[in-house]
Design an enzyme around this catalytic site. Sequence first.
Site, PDB file in Angstrom:
ATOM      1  N   ASP A   1      15.441  11.852 -10.086  1.00  0.00           N
ATOM      2  CA  ASP A   1      15.724  12.754  -8.971  1.00  0.00           C
ATOM      3  C   ASP A   1      14.452  13.408  -8.438  1.00  0.00           C
ATOM      4  OD1 ASP A   1      15.660  14.042 -11.431  1.00  0.00           O
ATOM      5  OD2 ASP A   1      17.273  15.443 -10.975  1.00  0.00           O
TER       6      ASP A   1
ATOM      7  N   ASP B   1      30.098  15.470 -14.721  1.00  0.00           N
ATOM      8  CA  ASP B   1      30.285  16.907 -14.968  1.00  0.00           C
ATOM      9  C   ASP B   1      30.441  17.680 -13.656  1.00  0.00           C
ATOM     10  OD1 ASP B   1      27.712  16.688 -14.035  1.00  0.00           O
ATOM     11  OD2 ASP B   1      26.765  17.787 -15.685  1.00  0.00           O
TER      12      ASP B   1
ATOM     13  N   ASP C   1      27.765   4.503 -19.972  1.00  0.00           N
ATOM     14  CA  ASP C   1      26.484   4.155 -20.574  1.00  0.00           C
ATOM     15  C   ASP C   1      26.378   4.545 -22.042  1.00  0.00           C
ATOM     16  OD1 ASP C   1      23.763   3.354 -20.723  1.00  0.00           O
ATOM     17  OD2 ASP C   1      23.071   5.358 -20.228  1.00  0.00           O
TER      18      ASP C   1
END
Length: 317
Positions: A161, A83, A14
Amino acid sequence: RPSAQRFPLIVSQDCGHAETAAVIASYGPAVAHIRQPDLSDIPVPAEHRKFQGYYKIARHYRWALGQVFGTYRYRAAIVVEDDLEVAPDFFEYFQAAFPLLLADRSLWCVSAWNDNGREQMVDAGRAELLYRTDFFPGLGWLLLAELWEELEPKWPAAFWDDWMRQPEQRRGRSCVRPEVSRTMTFGRKGVSHGQFFDQYLKFIKLNDRFVPFTTLDLSYLKKEEYERSFLPRVYGAPEVKVEELQGNRRRELGEVRLQYRGRDSFKAFAKALGLMDDLKSGVPRAGYRGIVSFVYRGRRVYLAPPEDWAGYDPTWS
């Protein structure tokens, strides 16, 4: 990967960053490289200008999952951020849990993550232990195409989230999560500017031994069976005071329960014992029916509401 056919890799980019694209390209046909076409800034309210990154993340998720389920037509996907490091049995875990997700409609995801999975708070010798949780953990998670069909039309502009943790999306469903995390994050730098990283995330224990999950019977995680065994275990455990836990007293009791009566007592106990104390729509991290299971000074503790618990209060935050 145990199988390139069973676990094809899609890398969704992205950032339009040439060096990143070159690294992805270096894997050749081993991965499918897709690129989010819209890299423009997103108009946001003035007070959200500093949150531009969260808007871009939500846009990317929507686009990338749309590709996975709409263009590639996959039945399910495991979402892994860039990550995260994964455990030796990461794929084995998801392969074993996938049929459970298909069979039990009271589940809506399987996660690799235990929010309270710091080394001293888990039983590393019981790496096969899995739980149900009402808290959406993320950080390496499996979802079905049907769930994406449900969520995509109302996907949020930002903070995806926490949006997932709202009762309107969760709809009383739970996730499966492990005792010992199957992912760990090394991403101190990111959109959240290291929020929680130094205090909690960098201490999460990554499972280091292979558990042959596909040979184990995971039917105990189905809702009825789980509540038939887990709830009596929790409420059959002797109740102790937080001072007794902190003082390492009453060791002879084995598994114990610490009971909280409201939001403030939950937060006070969580803080005193080193648990994550934040609540999202009233749900504690790693909690099931308000119960958080963890290890404290080498013994199993259940931080639990009263047995007549009647549901989450979304005003608790």
